[in-house]
Design an enzyme around this catalytic site. Structure first.
Site, PDB file in Angstrom:
ATOM      1  CG  ASP A   9      -1.827   1.215   1.289  1.00  0.00           C
ATOM      2  OD1 ASP A   9      -2.437   1.526   0.247  1.00  0.00           O
ATOM      3  OD2 ASP A   9      -1.939   1.872   2.339  1.00  0.00           O
ATOM      4  CB  SER A  10       0.244   4.764  -0.742  1.00  0.00           C
ATOM      5  OG  SER A  10      -0.950   4.916  -0.004  1.00  0.00           O
ATOM      6  CB  CYS A  72      -2.993   0.448  -2.588  1.00  0.00           C
ATOM      7  SG  CYS A  72      -2.985   2.175  -3.087  1.00  0.00           S
ATOM      8  CD  GLU A 151      -0.368   6.776   5.860  1.00  0.00           C
ATOM      9  OE1 GLU A 151       0.657   6.737   6.555  1.00  0.00           O
ATOM     10  OE2 GLU A 151      -0.808   5.777   5.259  1.00  0.00           O
ATOM     11  CB  CYS A 183      -9.386   4.937  -0.203  1.00  0.00           C
ATOM     12  SG  CYS A 183      -7.787   5.312   0.544  1.00  0.00           S
ATOM     13  CG  HIS A 185      -5.240   5.113   3.958  1.00  0.00           C
ATOM     14  ND1 HIS A 185      -4.665   4.610   2.821  1.00  0.00           N
ATOM     15  CD2 HIS A 185      -4.217   5.560   4.734  1.00  0.00           C
ATOM     16  CE1 HIS A 185      -3.345   4.756   2.895  1.00  0.00           C
ATOM     17  NE2 HIS A 185      -3.050   5.329   4.045  1.00  0.00           N
TER      18      HIS A 185
HETATM   19  N1  DGL Z   1      -4.796   3.319   0.440  1.00  0.00           N
HETATM   20  C1  DGL Z   1      -4.742   3.721  -0.888  1.00  0.00           C
HETATM   21  C2  DGL Z   1      -5.981   3.417  -1.679  1.00  0.00           C
HETATM   22  O1  DGL Z   1      -6.623   2.432  -1.379  1.00  0.00           O
HETATM   23  C3  DGL Z   1      -4.048   4.979  -1.305  1.00  0.00           C
HETATM   24  C4  DGL Z   1      -4.169   6.229  -0.554  1.00  0.00           C
HETATM   25  C5  DGL Z   1      -3.225   7.271  -1.098  1.00  0.00           C
HETATM   26  O2  DGL Z   1      -2.025   7.039  -1.028  1.00  0.00           O
HETATM   27  O3  DGL Z   1      -3.692   8.305  -1.592  1.00  0.00           O
HETATM   28  O4  DGL Z   1      -6.316   4.078  -2.605  1.00  0.00           O
END
Ligand code: DGL
Length: 264
Positions: A9-10, A72, A151, A183, A185
């Site tokens: 993931d990012s 992600c 984050e 997303c 997150h």
């Molecule tokens: N968690 C990621 C997603 O599902 C990326 C969030 C990001 O880095 O902008 O899109």
């Protein structure tokens, strides 16, 4: 096959997928890499996300993973096809899983998708939803402020509550019975999101469906872990180890979180 499953993931978002993997695949070892130092990926160009993704995948290949889970949506939207073509191991993304979860939950087929700018711009959720049910009525909203909120680790309290309410305000007059957290997150702040949309809306994410798909692939390809020793969980971040560890310990049901910093 006793090698670990790689999860990327990012940042910390992919931990929401790891949580479901722990539930559905309790005997599998997992090696996680979150590119926290360069998060968010959402506002970045497609080319840059692809370039960063290959740097991550190169590292995991050196660690001999047997399978890759792109936990992600932003990476899945732009890099899944390329990864599936070039990697020697199975690669799973999260967007089809998220779309499937929504199609299972919706009654009216009015579906809202909240995601990063990159995911919304790609149209990947619309495509996945239309291919499952062609008359889906999909409304997408990019929510660039939510990933930095997660984050930061400061997602409890009034500030976070107001930020989520402001972010979702554009959907106030939109009709939908199901919302996709597009997303990885966002499940970390699912409680705040549900407060805003109300309990008449099903809020779904891709985490559980993805874990089920991974289980299916391991079975189908005969690569499930057979070792009787307990599995190993390794977490790598390109950013702050203490912040990563604190979010991971809040989120995952693991006694110890082994986090290391990695340079890409
Ligand atoms: N968690 C990621 C997603 O599902 C990326 C969030 C990001 O880095 O902008 O899109």
């Amino acid at each position: 096959m006793n090698a670990p499953i790689g999860v990327i993931d990012s940042g910390v978002g992919g931990l929401t997928v790891v949580k479901e993997m722990l539930r559905y695949l309790p005997n599998e070892s997992i090696t996680y890499l979150g590119d926290t130092a360069r998060c968010p990926y959402g506002p970045r160009s497609k080319e840059q996300v692809i370039q960063f993704t290959w740097q991550i995948v190169d590292q995991l290949e050196k660690m001999n993973i047997k399978m890759l889970v792109i936990a992600c949506n932003t990476i899945t939207a732009v890099a899944l096809d390329g990864l599936q073509k070039r990697c020697k191991f199975p690669v799973v993304g999260v967007i089809n899983a998220g779309a499937q979860a929504a199609i299972k939950a919706t009654k009216t087929h009015d579906i809202a998708v909240i995601a990063t700018q990159g995911t919304v711009k790609s149209g990947a959720y619309e495509n996945a939803l239309y291919s499952l049910y062609s008359s889906s009525n999909v409304t997408s909203l990019a929510c660039p402020r939510l990933v930095p909120l997660v984050e930061s680790g400061e997602y409890e309290g009034k500030f976070a509550q107001n930020l989520v309410a402001e972010t979702l305000a554009p959907l106030k007059n939109t009709k939908f019975d199901t919302m996709i957290l597009g997303c990885t997150h966002y499940p970390i702040i699912q409680g705040l999101i549900e407060e805003v949309v109300g309990d008449q809306v099903h809020v779904v994410s891709s985490a559980e469906e993805t874990a089920k798909q991974v289980k299916e692939i391991l079975r189908f390809q005969h690569i499930a872990r057979t070792d009787k020793k307990p599995p190993e969980y390794l977490f790598y971040t390109t950013g702050s180890v203490p912040i990563f560890r604190s979010i991971a310990s809040n989120w995952l049901p693991l006694k110890e979180i082994n986090v290391k910093r990695i340079k890409l």
